[in-house]
Design an enzyme around this catalytic site. Structure first.
Site, PDB file in Angstrom:
ATOM      1  N   SER A  63      57.860  81.769  39.011  1.00 44.14           N
ATOM      2  CA  SER A  63      57.315  81.305  37.739  1.00 44.14           C
ATOM      3  C   SER A  63      57.213  82.427  36.708  1.00 44.14           C
ATOM      4  CB  SER A  63      55.956  80.636  37.986  1.00 44.14           C
ATOM      5  OG  SER A  63      55.508  79.944  36.862  1.00 44.14           O
ATOM      6  N   ASP A 108      58.215  79.715  30.327  1.00 41.44           N
ATOM      7  CA  ASP A 108      58.130  80.787  31.318  1.00 41.44           C
ATOM      8  C   ASP A 108      59.386  80.753  32.185  1.00 41.44           C
ATOM      9  OD1 ASP A 108      57.599  78.534  32.818  1.00 41.44           O
ATOM     10  OD2 ASP A 108      55.929  79.401  33.934  1.00 41.44           O
ATOM     11  N   ASP A 120      60.366  79.578  35.012  1.00 46.38           N
ATOM     12  CA  ASP A 120      60.899  78.348  35.605  1.00 46.38           C
ATOM     13  C   ASP A 120      60.686  77.131  34.714  1.00 46.38           C
ATOM     14  OD1 ASP A 120      58.133  78.250  36.017  1.00 46.38           O
ATOM     15  OD2 ASP A 120      58.309  77.239  37.945  1.00 46.38           O
ATOM     16  N   ASP A 128      58.196  75.419  33.579  1.00 45.87           N
ATOM     17  CA  ASP A 128      57.182  74.379  33.759  1.00 45.87           C
ATOM     18  C   ASP A 128      55.984  74.614  32.847  1.00 45.87           C
ATOM     19  OD1 ASP A 128      55.995  76.546  35.027  1.00 45.87           O
ATOM     20  OD2 ASP A 128      55.451  75.449  36.854  1.00 45.87           O
TER      21      ASP A 128
END
Length: 445
Positions: free
Chosen positions: A99, A242, A244, A246
């Site tokens: 992440s 960010d 990833d 999400d």
């Protein structure tokens, strides 16, 4: 030994996440998913970290060794894995990502066949299998029973169509100039395509991943560059994702970073205006500002609180039959379109809100004033129970007497202590935060 943290498994690649550890975890997870297998397929995606190749190959080896057929789709956002796992009828989905963490870290997130993150009891079941030496070594297949692996590169199109379906059909983005910061991460391909196809005038920054520059002074954790580009480009909006994708951070037309609680409030009311809410409840974590609750109450909406972490937001939403909720950090869930936080779905909804408001974003996204909050992330060397620290209880009692709301907890993914204080008196807030920092530095650093 506990393996899972608050958001899957995470650690330094080559230290905690070694090939042997990942293979063992892959076998354990595969055996767990086999119990309810319908299609014998598992989907694997990843972000742009260099170590993703190592982790992916270890997982593929593990899963095929116990008979699973694996579909590899390369760099894609975490919410895309959640969507595609269900859409492609897979038994499970796996996202390789840490992440917002630096590139040296990596992680593994698991999704069930419906695209939801695993519950804590499911994670515990995988941990039990992980430690069962006999079961692991008796599960390998031979001959034709060994699974296969194939790479599919065109599934990005499915996700793009899905994203565009989340955007109101009577609108387009032709009147908006938008800056996208993809954090050299998983959204670097898909985000520019979606916004361009919907008609926006798009400028993209930090979209050249090299395996080592994900989240590096860019993206949702470092939106200052985006803020400067929005002002320089005279854009209507800026969106930072960010690693990833999400999580979303929004910058308005003046270059101001929009607070996550304001975003939750204004988006919740926008969904209500479209009769798009499934209930009068909106879910947020215990970190949310008191002003959000008061604003939603003024709009005849109820705020439900949950533990920190987007999977807890998702669970609380299901319990309260809500279809909207999120965290002030930028994990915002529109469950009609995504089973987890989806930065792209959220960015499209923000764009639609601004268009339909017929106001500039600095006005449309500023619905109420927040109470002063102070959040500090303190690096720590150890994590003893906070209640065991001498003087800790007295500190909390004093904060309560001063009517300072407090939330103090260890990070589930990093060696950090997160301290959140909220009060009406900003000077008092600052002085008490300094006291707390000195206290914890003396005990934990």
């Amino acid at each position: 030994m506990k393996i899972f943290g608050t958001d899957g498994v995470r650690g330094k690649a080559g230290v905690k996440l070694t090939p042997m550890f990942v293979m063992r975890l892959g076998v354990a997870a595969g055996l767990y998913f086999k119990k309810h297998s319908k299609t014998n397929k598992i989907l694997i995606g990843k972000d742009t970290r260099k170590s993703g190749y190592m982790v992916e190959n270890a997982l593929v080896s593990a899963l095929t060794s116990i008979g699973y057929n694996v579909i590899q789709i390369g760099p894609m956002p975490t919410p895309a894995i959640a969507f595609l796992t269900e859409d492609m009828r897979c038994d499970a989905g796996i996202m390789i990502s840490a992440s917002h963490n630096p590139f040296e870290d990596n992680g593994i997130k698991f999704f069930n066949s419906y695209g939801y993150k695993l519950k804590e009891e499911e994670e515990r079941a995988i941990e039990e299998i992980f430690h069962d030496e006999r079961l692991l070594h008796s599960s390998y297949k031979v001959g034709e029973s060994i699974g296969s692996a194939k790479r599919i590169d065109d599934v990005i199109g499915r996700y793009i169509v899905h994203l565009k379906h989340s955007f109101p059909k009577h609108l387009n983005l032709q009147s908006l100039r938008i800056v996208l910061d993809t954090a050299n991460g998983a959204a670097y391909k898909v985000a520019p395509v979606v916004f361009s196809e919907l008609g926006a005038d798009v400028l993209v920054i930090n979209d050249e991943p090299n395996g080592c520059n994900i989240n590096e002074q860019c993206g949702a954790l470092h939106p200052n560059q985006l803020s400067q580009e929005v002002k320089k480009y005279r854009a209507d909006l800026g969106f930072a994702f960010d690693g990833d994708a999400d999580r979303l951070v929004v910058v308005d037309n003046l270059g101001n970073i929009v607070h996550g609680d304001k975003l939750l409030g204004v988006l919740g009311v926008y969904q209500k205006s479209k009769n798009a809410l499934s209930s009068q409840a909106i879910v947020a974590t215990s970190m949310s500002n008191l002003a959000l609750k008061e604003y939603l109450k003024s709009q005849d909406l109820e705020l439900k609180h949950c533990a920190i972490g987007d999977k807890f937001v998702s669970e609380c939403m299901r319990l309260n039959k809500a279809n909207f909720g999120g965290e002030q950090s930028g994990h915002i869930i529109f469950s009609d379109y995504a089973k987890t936080g989806d930065g792209l779905v959220c960015a499209l909804q923000v764009s639609a809100l601004v268009l339909e408001s017929k106001q500039v974003s600095s006005v449309a996204l500023n619905p109420f004033e927040l109470y002063p909050q102070n959040l500090v992330n303190l690096n720590v060397q150890k994590k003893p129970p906070l209640e065991s620290l001498k003087g800790y209880s007295a500190l909390l009692k004093e904060l309560d007497q001063l009517e300072i709301r407090h939330l103090i907890r260890y990070s589930g993914t990093e060696n950090k202590l997160r301290i959140l204080l909220e009060a009406k008196d900003e000077k008092l807030l600052e002085s008490k935060m300094q006291e707390l920092k000195e206290f914890f530095e003396g005990h934990l650093c």
